[in-house]
Design an enzyme around this catalytic site. Structure first.
Site, PDB file in Angstrom:
ATOM      1  N   LYS A 105      -2.952   5.911  -4.319  1.00 19.47           N
ATOM      2  CA  LYS A 105      -4.126   6.766  -4.044  1.00 19.47           C
ATOM      3  C   LYS A 105      -3.937   8.129  -4.684  1.00 19.47           C
ATOM      4  CE  LYS A 105      -3.984   4.566   0.519  1.00 19.47           C
ATOM      5  NZ  LYS A 105      -2.567   4.484   0.940  1.00 19.47           N
TER       6      LYS A 105
ATOM      7  N   ASP B 279       0.835  -1.198   0.000  1.00 21.70           N
ATOM      8  CA  ASP B 279       0.000   0.000   0.000  1.00 21.70           C
ATOM      9  C   ASP B 279       0.874   1.255   0.000  1.00 21.70           C
ATOM     10  OD1 ASP B 279      -2.926   1.067   0.684  1.00 21.70           O
ATOM     11  OD2 ASP B 279      -1.501   2.227   1.882  1.00 21.70           O
TER      12      ASP B 279
ATOM     13  N   TYR C 249       2.634  10.077  -0.168  1.00 21.40           N
ATOM     14  CA  TYR C 249       3.718   9.545   0.668  1.00 21.40           C
ATOM     15  C   TYR C 249       5.084   9.900   0.055  1.00 21.40           C
ATOM     16  CZ  TYR C 249       0.010   6.549   2.660  1.00 21.40           C
ATOM     17  OH  TYR C 249      -1.143   6.059   3.220  1.00 21.40           O
TER      18      TYR C 249
ATOM     19  N   HIS D  95      -8.037   9.237  -1.940  1.00 26.14           N
ATOM     20  CA  HIS D  95      -7.413   9.216  -0.613  1.00 26.14           C
ATOM     21  C   HIS D  95      -8.331   9.744   0.503  1.00 26.14           C
ATOM     22  CE1 HIS D  95      -3.089   9.081   1.150  1.00 26.14           C
ATOM     23  NE2 HIS D  95      -3.966   8.785   2.072  1.00 26.14           N
TER      24      HIS D  95
END
Ligand code: NAP
Length: 283
Positions: A85, A55, A60, A118
């Site tokens: 996402k 994931d 990120y 997200h």
């Protein structure tokens, strides 16, 4: 014969999504894992230990390293269930198509197994984002599409414009925030539920009750909590950058929590969030 039975017991469980695609029930999280060596090493390590579900997310900032770790692991791409996402500032139809292309490029792959919105934004933004995701799904670029941090009312609003229902909702989920009403609503609509922060982002390790259970089963606190997730039917994705934790978090397929202990863990549900409330986010 005995050996076969043992192997069968240790096999990681899969969850079948509404469209028939199967997702490994235990995932591996990469939030706050630095791009570069840290994420390369932990993703490679996780895949070599046996995880088959990774994931990540555009926000990120580590998609390049995740892709590198996948390649270095030697595990073929098609054996890995890969999620990313679309970030909030990229919501919208054209924006999502562009964000998706960038995500693929960074990961070094030509498809995703799962793409998620997200966080919920306005109904209009979410509808436009979803339209782009439906198109990418129909074009075979994504094997399953879903949402994250959606409450029931966000899902109901999305249903009004969606032509394909989300197959997954990834939400904050752990013993302190077990969200039974949302889980029931998702089940009713064939939406599988993924658990982020499955270890309460570390807070669970401070609760004495979980240490008692760990001692009782001869397991670690993390293994007990992850086992609770599996038995609830959730899809947890613990994050760790520590090799021995990456390994031990995966060793949860060879024991079962009793119904009494499951029920005792359930009493920890106070409904308190650790992360932000999707209705009041400011990002
Ligand atoms: N959709 C969303 O909005 C959203 C939000 C948050 C997270 N997520 C996803 O969900 C994943 C998991 O959530 P999370 O990373 O927030 O929290 P988490 O997995 O609940 O907790 C991670 C923390 O627990 C520690 N840990 C892991 N295994 C351990 C063990 N066996 N013993 C002791 N400590 C252990 C890790 O430390 P070390 O790493 O130092 O070992 C880290 O500090 C994320 O990585 C991300 O992929 C999604």
């Amino acid at each position: 014969m005995e050996m076969k039975k043992e192997e069968e017991k240790m096999k990681q469980p899969m969850i079948k999504l509404a469209n028939g695609v199967e997702i490994p029930q235990l995932g591996f999280g990469t939030f706050k894992v630095d791009d570069g060596q840290q994420v390369i090493d932990s993703v490679r390590e996780a895949l070599q230990v046996g995880y088959r579900h990774i994931d990540t997310a555009a926000v990120y900032g580590n998609e390049s390293g995740v892709g590198q770790g996948m390649r270095e692991s030697g595990v073929p791409r098609e054996e890995i269930f890969l999620t990313s996402k679309v970030w909030n500032s990229h919501q919208g139809y054209e924006e999502t198509l562009a964000a998706f292309a960038e995500t693929l490029e960074k990961l070094g792959t030509d498809y995703l197994d799962l793409y998620l919105i997200h966080w919920p934004k306005t109904a209009e933004k979410t509808a436009a984002t979803w339209k782009a995701m439906e198109e990418l799904y129909r074009a075979g670029k994504i094997r399953a599409i879903g949402v994250s941090n959606f409450k029931e009312h966000h899902l109901v609003t999305l249903f009004e414009t969606a032509t394909i229902r989300p197959m997954i909702n990834q939400v904050e989920l752990h013993p302190q925030l077990a969200q039974p009403e949302l889980i029931a609503f998702c089940a009713e609509h064939e939406i599988a539920v993924e658990a982020w922060g499955p270890l309460m982002q570390g807070k669970v390790f401070t609760l004495p009750f979980f240490q008692e259970l760990a001692d009782k089963y001869g397991k670690s606190i993390a293994q007990i909590v992850l086992r609770w997730h599996l038995q609830k039917g959730f899809i947890p994705m613990p994050k760790s950058i520590t090799p021995n934790r990456i390994m031990s978090n995966f060793e949860i397929f060879d024991f079962v929590l009793s119904p009494e202990d499951m029920a005792a863990i359930d009493t920890y549900n106070t409904g308190e969030r650790i992360g932000p409330d999707p209705d009041t986010i400011e990002f």
